[in-house]
Write a protein that holds these residues in place. Structure first.
Motif, PDB file in Angstrom:
ATOM      1  N   UNK A 191       0.843  -1.272   0.130  1.00 36.45           N
ATOM      2  CA  UNK A 191       0.072   0.099   0.025  1.00 36.45           C
ATOM      3  C   UNK A 191       1.085   1.275   0.005  1.00 36.45           C
ATOM      4  N   UNK A 192       1.888   0.986   0.749  1.00 36.75           N
ATOM      5  CA  UNK A 192       2.655   2.377   1.093  1.00 36.75           C
ATOM      6  C   UNK A 192       3.463   2.616  -0.672  1.00 36.75           C
ATOM      7  N   UNK A 193       3.991   1.473  -1.184  1.00 39.17           N
ATOM      8  CA  UNK A 193       4.605   1.657  -2.335  1.00 39.17           C
ATOM      9  C   UNK A 193       3.779   2.081  -3.479  1.00 39.17           C
ATOM     10  N   UNK A 194       2.419   1.974  -3.379  1.00 38.32           N
ATOM     11  CA  UNK A 194       1.365   2.393  -4.334  1.00 38.32           C
ATOM     12  C   UNK A 194       0.929   3.915  -4.024  1.00 38.32           C
ATOM     13  N   UNK A 195       1.663   4.199  -2.986  1.00 42.90           N
ATOM     14  CA  UNK A 195       1.135   5.625  -2.740  1.00 42.90           C
ATOM     15  C   UNK A 195       0.215   6.157  -1.809  1.00 42.90           C
ATOM     16  N   UNK A 196      -0.161   5.138  -0.845  1.00 47.09           N
ATOM     17  CA  UNK A 196      -1.078   5.377   0.127  1.00 47.09           C
ATOM     18  C   UNK A 196      -0.577   5.083   1.335  1.00 47.09           C
ATOM     19  N   UNK A 197       0.239   5.988   1.979  1.00 48.94           N
ATOM     20  CA  UNK A 197       0.936   5.985   3.097  1.00 48.94           C
ATOM     21  C   UNK A 197       0.067   5.743   4.205  1.00 48.94           C
ATOM     22  N   UNK A 198      -1.101   6.760   4.202  1.00 43.97           N
ATOM     23  CA  UNK A 198      -1.867   6.489   5.357  1.00 43.97           C
ATOM     24  C   UNK A 198      -2.665   5.361   5.415  1.00 43.97           C
ATOM     25  N   UNK A 199      -2.877   4.668   4.507  1.00 47.99           N
ATOM     26  CA  UNK A 199      -3.745   3.128   4.441  1.00 47.99           C
ATOM     27  C   UNK A 199      -2.533   2.117   5.270  1.00 47.99           C
ATOM     28  N   UNK A 200      -1.384   2.286   4.537  1.00 47.43           N
ATOM     29  CA  UNK A 200      -0.453   1.362   5.040  1.00 47.43           C
ATOM     30  C   UNK A 200      -0.191   1.611   6.677  1.00 47.43           C
ATOM     31  N   UNK A 201      -0.189   2.829   6.916  1.00 46.12           N
ATOM     32  CA  UNK A 201      -0.131   3.160   8.417  1.00 46.12           C
ATOM     33  C   UNK A 201      -0.975   2.714   9.217  1.00 46.12           C
ATOM     34  N   UNK A 202      -2.328   2.701   8.759  1.00 43.66           N
ATOM     35  CA  UNK A 202      -3.577   2.118   9.624  1.00 43.66           C
ATOM     36  C   UNK A 202      -3.243   0.456   9.571  1.00 43.66           C
ATOM     37  N   UNK A 203      -2.944   0.127   8.805  1.00 43.35           N
ATOM     38  CA  UNK A 203      -2.604  -1.572   8.637  1.00 43.35           C
ATOM     39  C   UNK A 203      -1.646  -1.765   9.575  1.00 43.35           C
ATOM     40  N   UNK A 204      -0.563  -1.061   9.743  1.00 38.90           N
ATOM     41  CA  UNK A 204       0.627  -1.323  10.676  1.00 38.90           C
ATOM     42  C   UNK A 204       0.052  -0.866  12.037  1.00 38.90           C
ATOM     43  N   UNK A 205      -0.686  -0.117  12.253  1.00 44.83           N
ATOM     44  CA  UNK A 205      -1.281   0.292  13.828  1.00 44.83           C
ATOM     45  C   UNK A 205      -2.183  -0.816  14.119  1.00 44.83           C
ATOM     46  N   UNK A 206      -3.099  -1.010  13.316  1.00 40.07           N
ATOM     47  CA  UNK A 206      -3.941  -2.255  13.810  1.00 40.07           C
ATOM     48  C   UNK A 206      -3.290  -3.593  13.987  1.00 40.07           C
ATOM     49  N   UNK A 207      -2.302  -3.920  13.078  1.00 37.66           N
ATOM     50  CA  UNK A 207      -1.598  -5.035  13.334  1.00 37.66           C
ATOM     51  C   UNK A 207      -0.737  -4.958  14.394  1.00 37.66           C
ATOM     52  N   UNK A 208      -0.127  -3.964  14.811  1.00 40.98           N
ATOM     53  CA  UNK A 208       0.756  -3.781  16.080  1.00 40.98           C
ATOM     54  C   UNK A 208      -0.203  -3.957  17.373  1.00 40.98           C
ATOM     55  N   UNK A 209      -1.453  -3.417  17.208  1.00 42.34           N
ATOM     56  CA  UNK A 209      -2.477  -3.572  18.176  1.00 42.34           C
ATOM     57  C   UNK A 209      -3.096  -4.799  18.684  1.00 42.34           C
ATOM     58  N   UNK A 210      -3.180  -5.653  17.485  1.00 43.16           N
ATOM     59  CA  UNK A 210      -3.708  -6.880  17.605  1.00 43.16           C
ATOM     60  C   UNK A 210      -2.288  -7.879  18.211  1.00 43.16           C
ATOM     61  N   UNK A 211      -1.248  -7.569  17.906  1.00 46.44           N
ATOM     62  CA  UNK A 211      -0.383  -8.371  18.480  1.00 46.44           C
ATOM     63  C   UNK A 211       0.094  -7.964  19.948  1.00 46.44           C
ATOM     64  N   UNK A 212      -0.178  -6.849  20.374  1.00 43.35           N
ATOM     65  CA  UNK A 212       0.092  -6.365  21.712  1.00 43.35           C
ATOM     66  C   UNK A 212      -1.094  -7.159  22.650  1.00 43.35           C
TER      67      UNK A 212
END
Length: 220
Positions: A191-212
């Motif tokens: 997603x980040x490589x295709x130009x949607x840094x915000x979407x990429x950040x949301x996926x990373x944040x949700x994944x980190x929250x799930x792992x925590x």
């Protein structure tokens, strides 16, 4: 090097921008993403099914516009002599009580437990729509696997603001259907490589929250 099962296939990676651009309604970008998806191994049936399913998350207008764009892409490719794999149509799904039972079972399997709560007590109709239509009519269609369906859902939800709780739920479901943490991190990177840094950040944040949350619960 990552093990093969820790890496998304080219076909799976292609789902990310298709879903995100469908959600945001960026037709020129979606045109390119659909072409790349077909080149990466998505069949015509796969592509149609992704866009059909996304109406449940992005609304009919976005889905209908995306399907119109797919028709345009396929017509242009045919004129260039490209013969895309048609894929296969889904087998019929049950009806009536059998469909409700199947949808409820699918929802429970995907979520990892029966889904209930005060929201569904307050609005029981939405609970029925989810069980019968989303997890029955749509998720019971067997022309697209559940991992692909979840990648499409995550991609679309990540591209929209204000739906973080739903994105969080589908990150958990993605793990439940066998997608791995490295694969989801790779999905965010696509997603980040295709130009949607915000979407990429949301996926990373949700994944980190799930792992925590999983760590706090004592799960691996």
């Amino acid at each position: 090097m990552m093990m093969t099962e820790q890496v998304l296939s080219a076909r799976q990676q292609a789902i990310a921008p298709i879903a995100a651009f469908t959600a945001t309604g960026e037709m020129p970008s979606l045109n390119g993403a659909l072409n790349q998806g077909l080149d990466a191994g998505l069949s015509i049936s796969d592509s149609k099914e992704i866009l059909i399913q996304l109406y449940a998350y992005t609304g009919f207008p976005r889905s209908l516009n995306a399907l119109s764009e797919l028709m345009k892409v396929l017509d242009e490719r045919k004129k260039r002599g490209i013969q895309d794999d048609p894929g296969h149509e889904p087998n019929p799904v049950p009806t009536g009580q059998a469909l409700q039972a199947l949808g409820t079972a699918n929802q429970t399997t995907l979520s990892g437990a029966p889904v209930k709560g005060p929201l569904f007590d307050f609005a029981p109709a939405i609970d029925q729509y989810l069980k019968i239509h989303l997890f029955g009519d749509i998720f019971a269609r067997d022309n697209l696997d559940w991992q692909s369906r979840e990648l499409a859902t995550v991609g679309a939800l990540a591209a929209m603001s204000g739906v973080e709780s739903q994105l969080q739920a589908h990150i958990r479901i993605s793990l439940n259907v066998g997608l791995t943490v490295p694969q989801l991190r790779q999905f965010a990177q696509v997603l980040a490589e295709r130009g949607d840094a915000e979407a990429s950040g949301r996926v990373r944040a949700a994944l980190d929250k799930q792992l925590a949350a999983a760590g706090q619960a004592g799960r691996p």
